[in-house]
Enzyme design. Sequence first.
Site, PDB file in Angstrom:
ATOM      1  N   ASN A   1     -10.751  -9.789   7.761  1.00 54.32           N
ATOM      2  CA  ASN A   1      -9.708  -8.770   7.670  1.00 54.32           C
ATOM      3  C   ASN A   1     -10.377  -7.490   7.174  1.00 54.32           C
ATOM      4  OD1 ASN A   1      -7.520  -7.137   7.118  1.00 54.32           O
ATOM      5  ND2 ASN A   1      -6.924  -8.234   5.260  1.00 54.32           N
TER       6      ASN A   1
ATOM      7  N   LYS B   1      -9.102  -4.566   6.830  1.00 57.31           N
ATOM      8  CA  LYS B   1      -8.200  -3.633   6.144  1.00 57.31           C
ATOM      9  C   LYS B   1      -8.380  -2.218   6.742  1.00 57.31           C
ATOM     10  CE  LYS B   1      -8.817  -6.500   2.112  1.00 57.31           C
ATOM     11  NZ  LYS B   1      -8.196  -6.836   0.870  1.00 57.31           N
TER      12      LYS B   1
ATOM     13  N   HIS C   1       0.531 -10.113   4.696  1.00 58.90           N
ATOM     14  CA  HIS C   1      -0.555  -9.944   3.734  1.00 58.90           C
ATOM     15  C   HIS C   1       0.035  -9.358   2.444  1.00 58.90           C
ATOM     16  CE1 HIS C   1      -4.219  -8.487   1.849  1.00 58.90           C
ATOM     17  NE2 HIS C   1      -4.887  -9.285   2.663  1.00 58.90           N
TER      18      HIS C   1
ATOM     19  N   GLU D   1      -0.966  -7.113   0.555  1.00 57.07           N
ATOM     20  CA  GLU D   1      -0.992  -5.644   0.482  1.00 57.07           C
ATOM     21  C   GLU D   1       0.213  -5.057   1.225  1.00 57.07           C
ATOM     22  OE1 GLU D   1      -5.059  -5.130   1.796  1.00 57.07           O
ATOM     23  OE2 GLU D   1      -5.714  -6.042  -0.081  1.00 57.07           O
TER      24      GLU D   1
ATOM     25  N   GLU E   1      -3.494 -17.038  -0.027  1.00 51.80           N
ATOM     26  CA  GLU E   1      -4.261 -15.978  -0.672  1.00 51.80           C
ATOM     27  C   GLU E   1      -3.610 -15.628  -2.016  1.00 51.80           C
ATOM     28  OE1 GLU E   1      -6.716 -13.676   2.400  1.00 51.80           O
ATOM     29  OE2 GLU E   1      -4.815 -12.629   2.197  1.00 51.80           O
TER      30      GLU E   1
ATOM     31  N   GLY F   1      -9.886  -9.212  -3.548  1.00 52.35           N
ATOM     32  CA  GLY F   1     -10.697  -8.052  -3.913  1.00 52.35           C
ATOM     33  C   GLY F   1     -11.100  -7.993  -5.374  1.00 52.35           C
TER      34      GLY F   1
ATOM     35  N   SER G   1     -11.549 -13.162  -2.335  1.00 56.29           N
ATOM     36  CA  SER G   1     -12.919 -13.070  -2.880  1.00 56.29           C
ATOM     37  C   SER G   1     -13.846 -14.167  -2.362  1.00 56.29           C
ATOM     38  CB  SER G   1     -12.890 -13.053  -4.414  1.00 56.29           C
ATOM     39  OG  SER G   1     -12.254 -11.866  -4.859  1.00 56.29           O
TER      40      SER G   1
HETATM   41  C1  PEP Z   1      -7.962 -10.235   2.274  1.00 52.32           C
HETATM   42  O1  PEP Z   1      -7.892  -9.036   2.433  1.00 52.32           O
HETATM   43  O2  PEP Z   1      -7.220 -10.990   2.916  1.00 52.32           O
HETATM   44  C2  PEP Z   1      -8.947 -10.747   1.326  1.00 52.32           C
HETATM   45  C3  PEP Z   1      -8.969 -12.035   1.090  1.00 52.32           C
HETATM   46  O3  PEP Z   1      -9.794  -9.837   0.730  1.00 52.32           O
HETATM   47  P1  PEP Z   1     -11.125 -10.167  -0.129  1.00 52.32           P
HETATM   48  O4  PEP Z   1     -11.893 -11.220   0.628  1.00 52.32           O
HETATM   49  O5  PEP Z   1     -11.858  -8.860  -0.183  1.00 52.32           O
HETATM   50  O6  PEP Z   1     -10.683 -10.675  -1.452  1.00 52.32           O
END
Ligand code: PEP
Length: 257
Positions: free
Chosen positions: A10, A12, A96, A98, A168, A174, A214
């Site tokens: 992803n 973003k 997601h 976000e 998630e 992040g 992460s």
């Molecule tokens: C994500 O954006 O779905 C995500 C898991 O980000 P990160 O791997 O940077 O934590």
Amino acid sequence: MTRRKMLIGNWKMYKTVAEARAFAEQLGRSAHLLADSLDYAICPPVTALQTLRVVLPTKVALGAQNIYFEQQGAFTGEVSAEMVRELGARYVIVGHSERRNLFGESDEWVRQKVHTAVASGLTPILCVGEDLRQREQNETMSVVERQTMSGLSDLTGEQVATAVIAYEPVWAIGSGMTPSPEQAEEVIAHIRRVVSDTKGQETAKQIRILYGGSVKPNNIAGFVAQPNIDGALVGGASLEVESFVAMAQAMAGGEQS
Ligand code: PEP
């Protein structure tokens, strides 16, 4: 049945078209390092879909990061499922954290987007997960249960079987923090039970459920070794070819194509 493991990036709001093209060209030179036993996808900004469709190695599929649930109309700034499908997307990330937290997307919107994605021939990647406060108050299971049941409520068992869920935890995205693989497994096994109770056992055996938050080359193997974790949805570490390939290799245990 065995579920094929997936590695999904992803991106973003990162990478211009030129940067996306450079990534795809470099990944093309490393495509022999991506084992055929896994499924791969990149979800870039919508602006880069068309370029990546042409330049990405064919074994790496494309996904969108968002769609609107209506087919067309006066919805300034939105893109439809058909629009991203035309640009080569096979998957779409829906719900997601976000989008839920920064853009106010409710469970109801997520449900409608999942429904529209499936009706339009896209595979939804439904994201669920608790925030830190919910985790501290022992609400993790009830949060993922509510988000899973609501997100899938319009779909038949057959449709759910080919969908993807990504667990998630919001606090892990992040942040560099992760649950242990065993803790992620416990939540994902619970999500699979929820699918079994609502859509049937066969469906639950087939649907792929990923961990995200992460994930890096040095921790991905621990997650995907868990019996219910079918791969990873990765943000930051999917932006560089070296780490994307390193994660693919760690998942495949050194196997090459
Ligand atoms: C994500 O954006 O779905 C995500 C898991 O980000 P990160 O791997 O940077 O934590």
